[in-house]
Design an enzyme around this catalytic site. Structure first.
Site, PDB file in Angstrom:
ATOM      1  N   ASP A  19       0.834  -1.206   0.143  1.00 16.54           N
ATOM      2  CA  ASP A  19      -0.063  -0.077  -0.143  1.00 16.54           C
ATOM      3  C   ASP A  19       0.769   1.054   0.209  1.00 16.54           C
ATOM      4  O   ASP A  19       1.870   1.143   0.700  1.00 16.54           O
ATOM      5  CB  ASP A  19      -0.994  -0.214   1.160  1.00 16.54           C
TER       6      ASP A  19
ATOM      7  N   GLU B  57       1.679  -0.721  -4.955  1.00 16.78           N
ATOM      8  CA  GLU B  57       1.032   0.308  -5.194  1.00 16.78           C
ATOM      9  C   GLU B  57       1.403   1.915  -5.073  1.00 16.78           C
ATOM     10  O   GLU B  57       1.820   2.039  -4.041  1.00 16.78           O
ATOM     11  CB  GLU B  57      -0.501   0.377  -4.518  1.00 16.78           C
TER      12      GLU B  57
HETATM   13  O1  TEU Z   1      -4.476   4.313  -1.805  1.00 23.18           O
HETATM   14  C1  TEU Z   1      -3.408   5.082  -1.884  1.00 23.18           C
HETATM   15  C2  TEU Z   1      -3.384   6.305  -2.575  1.00 23.18           C
HETATM   16  O2  TEU Z   1      -2.825   7.238  -2.124  1.00 23.18           O
HETATM   17  C3  TEU Z   1      -4.865   6.630  -2.998  1.00 23.18           C
HETATM   18  O3  TEU Z   1      -5.560   7.293  -2.556  1.00 23.18           O
HETATM   19  C4  TEU Z   1      -4.471   7.112  -4.408  1.00 23.18           C
HETATM   20  O4  TEU Z   1      -3.741   8.236  -4.315  1.00 23.18           O
HETATM   21  C5  TEU Z   1      -5.676   7.411  -5.060  1.00 23.18           C
HETATM   22  O5  TEU Z   1      -6.643   6.303  -5.227  1.00 23.18           O
HETATM   23  C6  TEU Z   1      -5.446   7.530  -6.587  1.00 23.18           C
HETATM   24  O6  TEU Z   1      -4.878   8.873  -6.891  1.00 23.18           O
HETATM   25  C7  TEU Z   1      -4.121   3.125  -0.700  1.00 23.18           C
HETATM   26  C8  TEU Z   1      -5.398   2.448  -0.741  1.00 23.18           C
HETATM   27  O7  TEU Z   1      -5.618   1.652  -1.829  1.00 23.18           O
HETATM   28  C9  TEU Z   1      -6.508   3.268  -0.223  1.00 23.18           C
HETATM   29  O8  TEU Z   1      -7.699   2.269  -0.241  1.00 23.18           O
HETATM   30  C10 TEU Z   1      -6.208   3.636   1.159  1.00 23.18           C
HETATM   31  O9  TEU Z   1      -7.278   4.627   1.594  1.00 23.18           O
HETATM   32  C11 TEU Z   1      -5.108   4.344   1.253  1.00 23.18           C
HETATM   33  O10 TEU Z   1      -3.779   3.553   0.611  1.00 23.18           O
HETATM   34  C12 TEU Z   1      -4.535   4.595   2.616  1.00 23.18           C
HETATM   35  O11 TEU Z   1      -3.883   3.400   3.307  1.00 23.18           O
END
Ligand code: TEU
Length: 546
Positions: A205, A262
């Site tokens: 993540d 990610e």
């Molecule tokens: O998401 C990481 C994140 O930064 C996303 O919000 C991303 O920036 C956006 O979707 C697209 O620009 C991860 C997880 O997938 C998300 O569900 C969590 O909320 C976040 O981390 C915090 O852990």
């Protein structure tokens, strides 16, 4: 084990299970491990190679489980450790691998370490595991810097003794301090804990956010607000050392464990740095997800991702949807430039044609699955689910809604419980509704009635059958999966590429039909051809070369 088995991740198709919304085995309206175990045959029949399960650890679920209170246990809402172990066994028995989700950038404020940090004094070792700082301004009443939470508002929260802690996400998600050895060791212990139990890998993540620049400087627009190595917390070069260490851990297992990052790093060259041979195996190529439904955009993004990843010997990782973005049926239902936004809030003001969205979604899937590399499917895309666009405000759960001051609805619309069967909610989502339980944790829209797995099963033309056929062909065809792609000249608004031996994909992204290449033998089409045998708009064909 053959080399091919060891390299399974290079061309795997991985299915993302947002466990809270996949299937509910105990009737409390929330998905769980029991529900997932009951649906493993759906996934095996679909033909995927692996599943990735979103965080299933104990958590107050303030951010859907990305607020982890204990990394080495199971949230009782989802089940228990014995059920998790049974799930691993049963998934492996069906020939599928299991990836979990590691959240290394932040904890939940319910984590024992954060509770201890709050109870301890400024400057204590307990506080050093997080990012506590004095405030600025008179009495330290201003946040330590100008960073903002990804969900809206300042990235700092003040505690009663006057110090502030950093939270790049929700206020309940304190960032941990990666300069602290205990923090590093603890994550490594977690990786080993799950690897020892048979987990095959991890999705990481916000893999680009853990390292913060010394001194935590303000972000200055135009100076350090891009991910070019100078941003104070995104994609800093020091993050790579963490992955070298994780890779050593993963490689100490036989077969080696795998990682997928990610990391929303827009520059594909910088993203590929995460995939150098001693770092991670894969990282989502989000630029493909972000691309507009226009031939040049798609082609450029695909070409760039492949080239940059090739340079470090890594496969590209394609994905159209996940639990953070509006479902692609609904993105593609808007005009082609929907590449401009991928959150529901970016789309709501645009007129939508969902029949068109579904047609394009089918075409996009056949494009993605014909590309070299690995691909991720998000649960429900095989059912052609649209985004739920009008969840009542009082039922919204994503912290984005509150932190944006009720200006952004956030990501709940793609997280609605899946429709499995029947004509009314919960559409088979809950195996048996418990007495007194009100139904699925997010309301399912009426459009889901037409998208149940049961209905689509009965219709050979359905998107579910298209996914199955595509995955079956992809597995059997020697040209598909890993390998190379060669672009071919094709009419404006279309994409054509060959894969050897003997495979061509033709994607008509334009709004007019194009003629079918002579002597082409169709392996699979994302939609019906025209009466005159040409390829309609928004259609992909898989062809056997003459
Ligand atoms: O998401 C990481 C994140 O930064 C996303 O919000 C991303 O920036 C956006 O979707 C697209 O620009 C991860 C997880 O997938 C998300 O569900 C969590 O909320 C976040 O981390 C915090 O852990």
């Amino acid at each position: 084990m053959t080399a091919n088995d060891l390299d399974w991740w290079r061309d795997a198709v991985v299915y993302q299970v947002y466990i809270r919304s996949f299937a509910d085995g105990n009737g409390d309206g929330v998905g769980d491990i029991a529900g997932l175990r009951g649906k493993l045959d759906h996934l095996a029949r679909l033909g995927v190679d692996a599943i990735w399960i979103n965080p299933w650890y104990p958590s107050p679920l303030a951010d859907g489980g990305y607020d982890v209170a204990d990394y080495r246990s199971i949230n009782p809402t989802f089940g228990d450790t014995a059920q998790a172990e049974a799930l691993l066994t049963e998934t492996h028995e069906r020939g599928m691998k299991v990836l979990l989700d590691i959240v290394p950038n932040h904890h939940s404020d319910a984590h024992a370490w954060f509770r201890a940090a709050l109870a301890a004094a400024p400057g204590s070792p307990e506080r050093d595991r997080y990012v506590f700082r004095p405030g600025r301004g008179p009495d330290g009443a201003e946040p330590p810097n100008n960073w903002e939470s990804m969900f809206g508002g300042p990235a700092w929260e003040r505690v009663p003794d006057g110090e502030w802690y950093l939270h790049l996400f929700d206020v309940t998600q304190p960032d941990v301090n990666w300069d602290n050895a205990e923090v590093r060791d603890d994550v490594e212990t977690t990786l080993r804990f799950w690897f020892d139990r048979g987990v095959d890998g991890f999705r990481i993540d916000v893999a680009n956010a853990m390292i913060k620049q010394d001194g935590l400087p303000d972000i200055v627009e135009g100076v350090n607000d891009e991910q070019d190595g100078n941003h104070p917390y995104l994609d800093r070069d020091e993050v790579h050392e963490i992955y070298r260490s994780w890779r050593r851990i993963g490689d100490s297992y036989d077969p080696p464990k795998v990682f997928v990052a990610e990391a929303w790093v827009p520059d594909p060259e910088r993203l590929a740095r995460y995939l150098r041979p001693d770092e991670l195996q894969t990282a989502f190529s989000f630029n493909f997800l972000r691309a507009a439904w226009l031939a040049p955009d798609l082609k450029d993004n695909i070409t760039e991702a492949i080239a940059e990843n090739d340079a470090v010997g890594a496969p590209a990782t394609w994905v159209l949807s996940n639990h953070d973005v509006a479902r692609h049926v609904s993105r593609l239902a808007r005009k082609p430039e929907t590449g401009r936004g991928y959150w529901l809030d970016d789309l709501l003001d645009l007129p939508a044609d969902f029949t068109l969205g579904l047609r394009r979604a089918r075409a996009a899937t056949l494009l993605m699955l014909a590309l070299p590399g690995t691909a991720y499917l998000y649960q429900g895309e095989e059912l052609g689910l649209p985004e739920a666009e009008d969840i009542p405000a009082d039922q919204l759960d994503d912290p984005t809604w509150e932190l944006s001051g009720h200006t952004k609805r956030g990501r709940d619309g793609c997280r609605v419980p899946l429709p499995w069967s029947g004509d009314a909610p919960p559409y088979g989502f809950s195996i048996d509704a418990s007495p007194g339980v009100g139904g699925p944790w997010l309301p399912q829209p009426p459009e889901f009635a037409a998208c149940t797995a049961e209905k689509l099963e009965a219709d050979p033309e359905s998107i579910l059958h298209l996914y199955r056929d595509a995955l079956m062909i992809r597995k059997a065809h020697p040209a598909l999966g890993g390998g190379e792609l060669t672009w071919k000249d094709s009419p404006e608004g279309t994409l054509a590429f060959t894969r050897e031996p003997g495979f061509t994909a033709l994607v008509n992204v334009s709004s007019t039909p194009v003629s079918l290449p002579e002597d082409a033998e169709i392996l699979l089409a994302s939609g019906p051809l025209t009466r005159y045998g040409s390829v309609p708009a928004d259609t992909t064909l898989w062809l056997r070369n003459a």
